[in-house]
Design a protein around this motif. Structure first.
Motif, mmCIF file in Angstrom:
data_model
loop_
_atom_site.group_PDB
_atom_site.id
_atom_site.type_symbol
_atom_site.label_atom_id
_atom_site.label_comp_id
_atom_site.label_asym_id
_atom_site.label_seq_id
_atom_site.Cartn_x
_atom_site.Cartn_y
_atom_site.Cartn_z
ATOM 1 N N THR A 1 17.844 -19.535 89.496
ATOM 2 C CA THR A 1 19.035 -19.033 90.090
ATOM 3 C C THR A 1 18.735 -17.795 90.633
ATOM 4 O OG1 THR A 1 20.501 -20.078 88.542
ATOM 5 C CG2 THR A 1 21.600 -18.608 89.976
ATOM 6 N N LEU A 2 18.984 -17.489 92.075
ATOM 7 C CA LEU A 2 18.766 -16.370 92.823
ATOM 8 C C LEU A 2 19.957 -16.007 93.379
ATOM 9 C CD1 LEU A 2 15.515 -17.689 94.665
ATOM 10 C CD2 LEU A 2 15.507 -16.156 92.708
ATOM 11 N N LYS B 1 21.231 -12.355 96.039
ATOM 12 C CA LYS B 1 20.810 -11.097 96.842
ATOM 13 C C LYS B 1 20.036 -10.197 96.131
ATOM 14 C CE LYS B 1 22.157 -9.028 101.220
ATOM 15 N NZ LYS B 1 23.103 -8.823 102.307
ATOM 16 N N GLU B 2 20.593 -9.612 95.014
ATOM 17 C CA GLU B 2 20.024 -8.439 94.274
ATOM 18 C C GLU B 2 18.604 -9.065 93.984
ATOM 19 O OE1 GLU B 2 23.244 -9.280 93.810
ATOM 20 O OE2 GLU B 2 23.890 -7.876 95.245
ATOM 21 N N THR B 3 18.604 -10.067 93.223
ATOM 22 C CA THR B 3 17.329 -10.529 92.780
ATOM 23 C C THR B 3 16.138 -10.621 93.711
ATOM 24 O OG1 THR B 3 18.454 -11.827 91.219
ATOM 25 C CG2 THR B 3 16.374 -12.422 91.555
ATOM 26 N N LEU B 4 16.487 -11.320 94.895
ATOM 27 C CA LEU B 4 15.665 -11.322 95.968
ATOM 28 C C LEU B 4 15.212 -9.994 96.649
ATOM 29 C CD1 LEU B 4 16.934 -14.398 97.955
ATOM 30 C CD2 LEU B 4 14.920 -14.252 96.659
ATOM 31 N N GLN B 5 16.254 -9.016 96.740
ATOM 32 C CA GLN B 5 15.755 -7.655 97.155
ATOM 33 C C GLN B 5 14.814 -7.001 96.557
ATOM 34 O OE1 GLN B 5 19.559 -6.200 97.789
ATOM 35 N NE2 GLN B 5 19.685 -6.479 99.986
ATOM 36 N N GLU B 6 14.719 -7.026 94.858
ATOM 37 C CA GLU B 6 13.900 -6.608 94.177
ATOM 38 C C GLU B 6 12.206 -7.212 94.428
ATOM 39 O OE1 GLU B 6 14.555 -7.774 90.116
ATOM 40 O OE2 GLU B 6 16.633 -6.736 90.397
ATOM 41 N N TYR B 7 12.268 -8.488 95.059
ATOM 42 C CA TYR B 7 10.813 -8.936 95.535
ATOM 43 C C TYR B 7 10.464 -8.522 96.981
ATOM 44 C CZ TYR B 7 10.731 -11.535 91.261
ATOM 45 O OH TYR B 7 10.677 -12.158 89.831
ATOM 46 N N GLN B 8 11.334 -7.828 97.769
ATOM 47 C CA GLN B 8 11.065 -7.427 99.038
ATOM 48 C C GLN B 8 10.073 -6.323 99.182
ATOM 49 O OE1 GLN B 8 14.848 -6.458 101.147
ATOM 50 N NE2 GLN B 8 14.335 -8.249 102.133
ATOM 51 N N GLN B 9 9.465 -5.845 98.063
ATOM 52 C CA GLN B 9 8.305 -5.029 98.062
ATOM 53 C C GLN B 9 6.979 -5.929 98.130
ATOM 54 O OE1 GLN B 9 7.458 -3.015 94.318
ATOM 55 N NE2 GLN B 9 8.306 -4.885 93.288
ATOM 56 N N TYR B 10 7.066 -7.010 98.060
ATOM 57 C CA TYR B 10 5.709 -8.032 98.492
ATOM 58 C C TYR B 10 6.117 -8.674 99.666
ATOM 59 C CZ TYR B 10 5.546 -7.329 93.261
ATOM 60 O OH TYR B 10 5.590 -6.746 92.039
ATOM 61 N N LYS C 1 12.648 -18.949 101.753
ATOM 62 C CA LYS C 1 13.153 -18.653 103.155
ATOM 63 C C LYS C 1 14.705 -19.183 103.121
ATOM 64 C CE LYS C 1 8.945 -18.147 105.796
ATOM 65 N NZ LYS C 1 7.879 -18.689 106.871
ATOM 66 N N ASN C 2 14.609 -20.463 102.664
ATOM 67 C CA ASN C 2 16.241 -20.885 102.671
ATOM 68 C C ASN C 2 17.033 -20.289 101.753
ATOM 69 O OD1 ASN C 2 15.533 -22.939 104.586
ATOM 70 N ND2 ASN C 2 14.807 -24.454 102.944
ATOM 71 N N ALA C 3 16.519 -19.786 100.680
ATOM 72 C CA ALA C 3 17.380 -18.922 99.618
ATOM 73 C C ALA C 3 17.777 -17.654 100.381
ATOM 74 C CB ALA C 3 16.639 -18.656 98.343
ATOM 75 N N CYS C 4 16.965 -16.861 100.986
ATOM 76 C CA CYS C 4 17.265 -15.798 101.845
ATOM 77 C C CYS C 4 18.266 -15.831 102.755
ATOM 78 C CB CYS C 4 15.951 -15.156 102.278
ATOM 79 S SG CYS C 4 14.739 -14.467 101.256
ATOM 80 N N LYS C 5 18.190 -16.913 103.533
ATOM 81 C CA LYS C 5 19.437 -17.340 104.703
ATOM 82 C C LYS C 5 20.431 -17.601 103.965
ATOM 83 C CE LYS C 5 16.157 -19.221 107.918
ATOM 84 N NZ LYS C 5 15.648 -20.496 108.469
ATOM 85 N N TYR C 6 20.354 -18.280 102.918
ATOM 86 C CA TYR C 6 21.610 -18.482 102.011
ATOM 87 C C TYR C 6 22.461 -17.316 101.517
ATOM 88 C CZ TYR C 6 25.138 -20.756 99.107
ATOM 89 O OH TYR C 6 26.365 -21.525 98.458
ATOM 90 N N VAL C 7 21.536 -16.295 101.117
ATOM 91 C CA VAL C 7 22.602 -15.396 100.221
ATOM 92 C C VAL C 7 22.617 -14.250 101.703
ATOM 93 C CG1 VAL C 7 21.617 -15.897 98.045
ATOM 94 C CG2 VAL C 7 20.470 -14.360 99.443
#
Length: 108
Positions: free
Chosen positions: A28-29, A31-40, A57-63
């Motif tokens: 389960t993802l 926006k906050e969880t995905l932003q933690e991985y934006q350093q990669y 990519k689809n998860a990013c678009k969704y959130v």
């Protein structure tokens, strides 16, 4: 305007070719969880989350994450090349800097 709960998406990883049974758990993802991985880079983040790049990519678009900041720095297409021309008869040596991303030359 009322506060809406944060959008969450559940990614169910598919069975890989070399696996007989899918033993990976759904992720389960938000926006906050995905932003933690934006350093990669996106590819590295997908590997760390154990999901496909397309699923990430689809998860990013969704959130609501529309662009992913690339942590690897500028690509080779935006690098700057230094060209030096041979000395002219009057002793003036000129060099040009060419940036392939903007396709512009400047004299130094």
């Amino acid at each position: 305007m009322q506060n809406l709960p944060p959008l969450k998406i559940t990614v169910i990883p598919r069975k890989r070719k070399n696996e007989e049974k899918n033993n990976r758990l759904p992720i389960t993802l938000d926006k906050e969880t995905l932003q933690e991985y934006q350093q990669y880079s996106q590819r590295e983040a997908a590997e760390k989350l154990d999901i496909s790049l397309t699923a990430l990519k689809n998860a990013c678009k969704y959130v609501g994450i529309n662009n992913w900041a690339d942590a690897t720095g500028p690509k080779t297409s935006s690098s700057i090349f230094q060209f030096s021309s041979p000395s002219s008869e009057d002793g003036d040596t000129s060099s040009q800097t060419f940036s392939s991303s903007s396709s512009a030359c400047t004299d130094e």
